[in-house]
Design an enzyme around this catalytic site. Structure first.
Site, PDB file in Angstrom:
ATOM      1  N   HIS A  99       0.823  -1.209   0.000  1.00  0.00           N
ATOM      2  CA  HIS A  99       0.000   0.000   0.000  1.00  0.00           C
ATOM      3  C   HIS A  99       0.858   1.261   0.000  1.00  0.00           C
ATOM      4  O   HIS A  99       0.574   2.214  -0.704  1.00  0.00           O
ATOM      5  CB  HIS A  99      -0.983  -0.011   1.178  1.00  0.00           C
TER       6      HIS A  99
ATOM      7  N   LYS B 153      -9.672  -8.297   7.102  1.00  0.00           N
ATOM      8  CA  LYS B 153     -10.420  -8.630   8.315  1.00  0.00           C
ATOM      9  C   LYS B 153     -10.388  -7.470   9.295  1.00  0.00           C
ATOM     10  O   LYS B 153      -9.477  -6.642   9.247  1.00  0.00           O
ATOM     11  CB  LYS B 153      -9.901  -9.911   8.957  1.00  0.00           C
TER      12      LYS B 153
END
Lengths: 293, 194
Positions: free
Chosen positions: B36, B103
């Protein structure tokens, strides 16, 4: 016992911990399914978890891809070499990583580079204690990063939670820790709690508590009652599997106590994810390893 | 359980709401912390076709290299998503992603980004590394393997019936916010007694 013999047993110990969930944890997860609403995300998550446990065992592959920090508690007889046992555990971690029982999980904190072989500074993390027995016993836990990140240490009194320096204060902060964790520790989880100690010994004791089987009842009646109450109340929070909402937020709560300084009152909580991976082995000189559940 | 084919268009995504159980099939890419940061700080042209219209999976897999040089996913559950919160909305916008799999849910910035760009937050079951690895049929390509290592590399994978739950949608819905609020109320109730 030679180092190589120890290494072989420890690789097998790691394989068992990484690929086979302890039977008491599986049973607790199975019981939870029926408590969830039919067709809910909570029920679906628990069913996926149980499928996964079965598949991991069948494929002899890690239950979770985050194979965690290997934490070992080694009990050894007088005269045994802790340096040899430490070296054997490190070697076993590297072999288990090669065999894909473990993920290469050690990262240099300064350069960000993965060591590539699973071992590193402080990994595996090993605790030694000498005992009167003539055997070497190793209790191994694979502690995942997601649940380690939601572990927390409170300093009592805590005015936000109205928590004083007594067991009622402990109850209040433990419940708060579950709310703070939400599903992020991969609920349903098991809590290891240490009351007292210092900042280091508190975390150590909280992890030690996670070695107790789920059905193990605290020998102290007051603590046993608190463990049961926290399990019940923790589940009333409604966070549910993965934080999807539901009846099953916790599978167990285990509390240990250490003495403290007059000035300090720490309550330390280690959160263990549903993939509560622990295994044990007992090795007697010249004998076959005995696997402990 | 509804099936969702990848790549997918914006209109389809906007019709899906929190609470849906989905099975994904098609091409997706993995990416976590290092990925990222890299995607934002060094926009890479060659990777664009692998992100547009599909989803990024927050996953650090265990991967085996086969004798013929190809790769197989051995274990592939989700990692905690919130660490990507500073980057996620921008990565979605800049690369045309239609969703994120991870998650634990994400924060307001990402939720706003899902609304703005038309994307979903898809929750995979944490720890279900084998069930999820089984749904990975093929490893098509990998980026930054040498630099980032196996868990942090960007793996382009083809999946079949990959199970996820929609917990954040493009209409401001977040199951995580709901559950958190409710649990805070329950905590208040439990702390009112001693």
């Amino acid at each position: 016992m030679t180092k190589e013999q120890y290494v072989d047993s420890f690789v097998e110990l790691i394989r068992r911990a990484s690929t086979e969930l302890p039977p008491d944890v599986v049973a607790a997860l199975e019981q939870s399914v029926g408590k969830e609403e039919k067709g809910s995300l909570a029920e679906s998550a628990l069913n996926t978890i149980l499928d996964n446990v079965e598949l991991a065992k069948e494929r002899v592959a890690p239950i979770c891809q985050d194979t965690g920090t290997p934490v070992a508690w080694v009990s050894y007889p007088q005269g045994a070499s802790t340096r040899l046992l430490q070296a054997a555990l490190e070697e076993a971690v590297r072999k288990a990583t090669e065999l894909n029982y473990l993920r290469p999980n050690a990262v240099d904190s300064v350069t960000g580079k993965n060591t590539g072989d699973g071992s590193g500074r402080g990994i595996p993390h090993v605790h030694f204690r000498e005992w009167d027995d003539q055997a070497v016993e190793v209790r191994l836990m694979l502690k995942g990063g997601g649940c380690e990140n939601v572990g927390i240490q409170y300093k009592l009194p805590d005015s936000r939670l109205g928590a004083g320096r007594d067991l009622e204060g402990v109850r209040r902060v433990v419940l708060d820790s579950v709310v703070q964790a939400q599903g992020k520790g991969c609920a349903p989880g098991v809590l290891g709690v240490a009351v007292g100690g210092d900042r280091v010994s508190g975390f150590e004791e909280s992890k030690c508590q996670l070695l107790r089987p789920l059905a193990d009842r605290n020998t102290d009646a007051e603590l046993a009652e608190l463990e049961e109450r926290l399990l019940r109340e923790g589940n009333e929070l409604g966070i549910g599997p993965m934080g999807f909402g539901g009846e099953t937020t916790l599978l167990g709560v285990k509390i240990g106590v250490l003495d403290r300084l007059p000035a300090s009152y720490f309550v330390t909580i280690s959160y263990m994810c549903w993939a509560d991976r622990r295994a044990g082995v007992r090795i007697e000189n010249g004998g076959d390893p005995q696997w402990l559940s | 359980m509804a099936e969702l084919k990848l790549p997918v268009d914006e209109k389809t995504i906007r019709e899906i709401r929190v609470g849906a159980n989905l099975e994904l099939s098609g091409r997706m890419i993995t990416g976590r912390d290092a990925a990222h940061k890299w995607l934002i700080e060094e926009c890479r042209e060659e990777i664009l076709p692998y992100l547009e219209g599909t989803v990024i999976y927050h996953c650090g897999p265990v991967v085996r290299q086969n004798p013929d040089g190809s790769y197989t996913f051995v274990a592939a559950g989700p990692t905690t998503s919130i660490r990507e919160e500073p980057y996620q909305a921008d990565v979605i916008g800049q690369y045309g992603l239609r969703g994120v799999i991870g998650k634990g849910g994400m924060g307001q910035k990402t939720l706003d980004g899902l609304g703005k760009h038309g994307a979903l937050y898809l929750h995979a079951v944490g720890g279900a590394a084998q069930v999820l690895a089984r749904a990975v049929k093929r490893v098509e390509n990998v980026f930054m393997l040498e630099e980032f290592g196996v868990p942090e590399a960007l793996w382009v994978i083809e999946v079949e019936k990959f199970p996820v739950m929609v917990t954040m949608d493009s209409h401001g819905g977040s199951l995580h916010d709901e559950v958190e609020k409710k649990s805070e109320q329950e905590l208040e109730r439990l702390l009112a007694v001693s």
